[in-house]
Design a protein around this motif. Structure first.
Motif, PDB file in Angstrom:
ATOM      1  N   LEU A   1      11.559  -2.793 -28.441  1.00 32.23           N
ATOM      2  CA  LEU A   1      10.483  -3.403 -29.093  1.00 32.23           C
ATOM      3  C   LEU A   1       9.862  -4.475 -28.200  1.00 32.23           C
ATOM      4  CD1 LEU A   1      12.141  -4.101 -32.626  1.00 32.23           C
ATOM      5  CD2 LEU A   1      10.796  -2.036 -31.912  1.00 32.23           C
ATOM      6  N   LEU A   2       8.394  -4.628 -28.425  1.00 31.90           N
ATOM      7  CA  LEU A   2       7.803  -5.511 -27.748  1.00 31.90           C
ATOM      8  C   LEU A   2       7.198  -6.576 -28.588  1.00 31.90           C
ATOM      9  CD1 LEU A   2       7.752  -3.014 -25.457  1.00 31.90           C
ATOM     10  CD2 LEU A   2       5.777  -4.382 -24.298  1.00 31.90           C
ATOM     11  N   ALA A   3       7.219  -7.698 -28.347  1.00 30.84           N
ATOM     12  CA  ALA A   3       6.933  -8.909 -28.944  1.00 30.84           C
ATOM     13  C   ALA A   3       6.000  -9.895 -28.057  1.00 30.84           C
ATOM     14  CB  ALA A   3       8.022  -9.754 -29.584  1.00 30.84           C
ATOM     15  N   ASP A   4       5.091 -10.537 -28.611  1.00 33.00           N
ATOM     16  CA  ASP A   4       4.023 -11.585 -27.887  1.00 33.00           C
ATOM     17  C   ASP A   4       4.898 -12.897 -28.321  1.00 33.00           C
ATOM     18  OD1 ASP A   4       2.399 -13.655 -27.369  1.00 33.00           O
ATOM     19  OD2 ASP A   4       0.867 -12.174 -27.447  1.00 33.00           O
ATOM     20  N   VAL A   5       5.461 -13.525 -27.060  1.00 32.33           N
ATOM     21  CA  VAL A   5       6.049 -14.858 -27.108  1.00 32.33           C
ATOM     22  C   VAL A   5       4.992 -15.845 -26.329  1.00 32.33           C
ATOM     23  CG1 VAL A   5       7.993 -16.184 -26.867  1.00 32.33           C
ATOM     24  CG2 VAL A   5       8.360 -13.789 -27.474  1.00 32.33           C
ATOM     25  N   ASP A   6       4.542 -16.587 -27.185  1.00 35.79           N
ATOM     26  CA  ASP A   6       3.547 -17.692 -26.487  1.00 35.79           C
ATOM     27  C   ASP A   6       2.709 -16.822 -25.685  1.00 35.79           C
ATOM     28  OD1 ASP A   6       4.961 -19.688 -28.232  1.00 35.79           O
ATOM     29  OD2 ASP A   6       6.402 -20.002 -26.600  1.00 35.79           O
ATOM     30  N   GLY A   7       2.151 -15.891 -25.722  1.00 36.96           N
ATOM     31  CA  GLY A   7       1.143 -15.201 -24.891  1.00 36.96           C
ATOM     32  C   GLY A   7       1.810 -14.135 -23.922  1.00 36.96           C
TER      33      GLY A   7
ATOM     34  N   MET B   1       5.214  -9.413 -33.415  1.00 35.75           N
ATOM     35  CA  MET B   1       5.460  -8.247 -32.791  1.00 35.75           C
ATOM     36  C   MET B   1       4.025  -8.166 -32.002  1.00 35.75           C
ATOM     37  SD  MET B   1       8.316  -7.421 -33.317  1.00 35.75           S
ATOM     38  CE  MET B   1       8.103  -5.495 -32.686  1.00 35.75           C
ATOM     39  N   ALA B   2       4.280  -7.438 -31.133  1.00 31.45           N
ATOM     40  CA  ALA B   2       2.899  -6.983 -30.023  1.00 31.45           C
ATOM     41  C   ALA B   2       2.151  -5.869 -30.909  1.00 31.45           C
ATOM     42  CB  ALA B   2       3.387  -6.520 -28.613  1.00 31.45           C
ATOM     43  N   ASP B   3       1.033  -5.767 -30.653  1.00 33.90           N
ATOM     44  CA  ASP B   3       0.079  -4.880 -30.920  1.00 33.90           C
ATOM     45  C   ASP B   3       0.655  -3.416 -30.371  1.00 33.90           C
ATOM     46  OD1 ASP B   3      -2.530  -3.816 -32.364  1.00 33.90           O
ATOM     47  OD2 ASP B   3      -2.769  -3.222 -30.155  1.00 33.90           O
ATOM     48  N   PRO B   4       0.775  -2.454 -31.174  1.00 31.66           N
ATOM     49  CA  PRO B   4       1.326  -1.208 -31.002  1.00 31.66           C
ATOM     50  C   PRO B   4       0.256  -0.580 -29.381  1.00 31.66           C
ATOM     51  CG  PRO B   4       1.243  -0.801 -33.130  1.00 31.66           C
ATOM     52  CD  PRO B   4       0.586  -2.132 -32.670  1.00 31.66           C
ATOM     53  N   ALA B   5      -0.943  -0.932 -29.502  1.00 29.22           N
ATOM     54  CA  ALA B   5      -1.786  -0.235 -28.532  1.00 29.22           C
ATOM     55  C   ALA B   5      -1.376  -1.111 -27.290  1.00 29.22           C
ATOM     56  CB  ALA B   5      -3.246  -0.422 -28.901  1.00 29.22           C
ATOM     57  N   ALA B   6      -1.107  -2.195 -27.517  1.00 24.76           N
ATOM     58  CA  ALA B   6      -0.985  -3.276 -26.301  1.00 24.76           C
ATOM     59  C   ALA B   6       0.450  -3.040 -25.630  1.00 24.76           C
ATOM     60  CB  ALA B   6      -0.936  -4.488 -26.668  1.00 24.76           C
ATOM     61  N   ALA B   7       1.455  -2.647 -26.529  1.00 16.83           N
ATOM     62  CA  ALA B   7       2.732  -2.155 -26.044  1.00 16.83           C
ATOM     63  C   ALA B   7       2.822  -0.928 -25.297  1.00 16.83           C
ATOM     64  CB  ALA B   7       3.713  -1.988 -27.190  1.00 16.83           C
ATOM     65  N   GLN B   8       1.613   0.103 -25.717  1.00 14.99           N
ATOM     66  CA  GLN B   8       1.849   1.159 -25.108  1.00 14.99           C
ATOM     67  C   GLN B   8       1.239   1.289 -23.686  1.00 14.99           C
ATOM     68  OE1 GLN B   8       1.742   4.488 -28.832  1.00 14.99           O
ATOM     69  NE2 GLN B   8      -0.112   3.948 -27.740  1.00 14.99           N
ATOM     70  N   ARG B   9       0.166   0.054 -23.656  1.00 13.09           N
ATOM     71  CA  ARG B   9      -0.755  -0.046 -22.403  1.00 13.09           C
ATOM     72  C   ARG B   9       0.421  -0.472 -21.445  1.00 13.09           C
ATOM     73  NH1 ARG B   9      -4.814  -1.432 -25.717  1.00 13.09           N
ATOM     74  NH2 ARG B   9      -4.487  -3.570 -25.594  1.00 13.09           N
TER      75      ARG B   9
END
Length: 166
Positions: free
Chosen positions: A59-65, A94-102
């Motif tokens: 899983l991808l998360a956005d941690v402080d940018g 949680m990161a946006d799925p599209a951002a995680a894919q990119r």
């Protein structure tokens, strides 16, 4: 677990990275069934006949940018606060799925912690240490790889921490 010389027919970036690193791993394929009603990870565990605690989702998360990879058992969820603490951050979402894919080059449901387009800080749940081998996505739906948790950490530059919730 036997290292195979080449897996050209499964040439995902994850498999290529494993072959280049020369670590022992096995490939496991199964037919992805979108109608199964199971999450991708639980579907993989059932198809592989593996303990869901030994099969991990990426899983991808956005941690402080900053995008951070959290790897947790498929029968649990990612504790965002614990993930933020593990990387010295304050807030995680949680990161946006599209951002995680990119950012990874993989589609949701097939995101591998290995062979991503760019390396991200990576945290593997500490429960992985209880297994000789863990399963993670091989870079597409219906393809998993099994490898030693220490090899996974070495190849991702990751660390362990308690980041899963039941």
């Amino acid at each position: 677990m036997a290292k195979k010389k080449t897996h050209a027919s499964h040439g995902t970036p994850a498999v290529v990275a494993l072959d280049r690193a020369g670590v022992a791993y096995d490939l496991h394929t199964y037919e992805h069934d979108p109608a199964s009603g199971l999450s991708y990870g639980l579907e993989a565990a059932a198809a592989l006949g593996a303990d869901p605690a030994q099969v991990f989702k990426t899983l991808l998360a956005d941690v402080d940018g900053t995008l951070v990879v959290g790897i947790v058992p498929v029968d649990g969820s990612l504790d965002l606060k614990a993930l933020a603490r593990a990387v010295g951050g304050k807030r995680a979402a949680m990161a946006d799925p599209a951002a995680a894919q990119r950012a990874t080059g993989y589609v949701v449901g097939g995101i591998s912690p290995l062979g991503q387009k760019q390396r991200h800080p990576t945290v593997l749940d500490e429960s992985a240490a209880g297994f000789d081998v863990v399963y993670v996505s091989g870079g597409r739906r219906g393809l998993d790889v099994s490898l030693a948790p220490d090899d996974l950490l070495r190849l991702t530059g990751g660390r362990t921490a308690p980041v899963a919730r039941a």
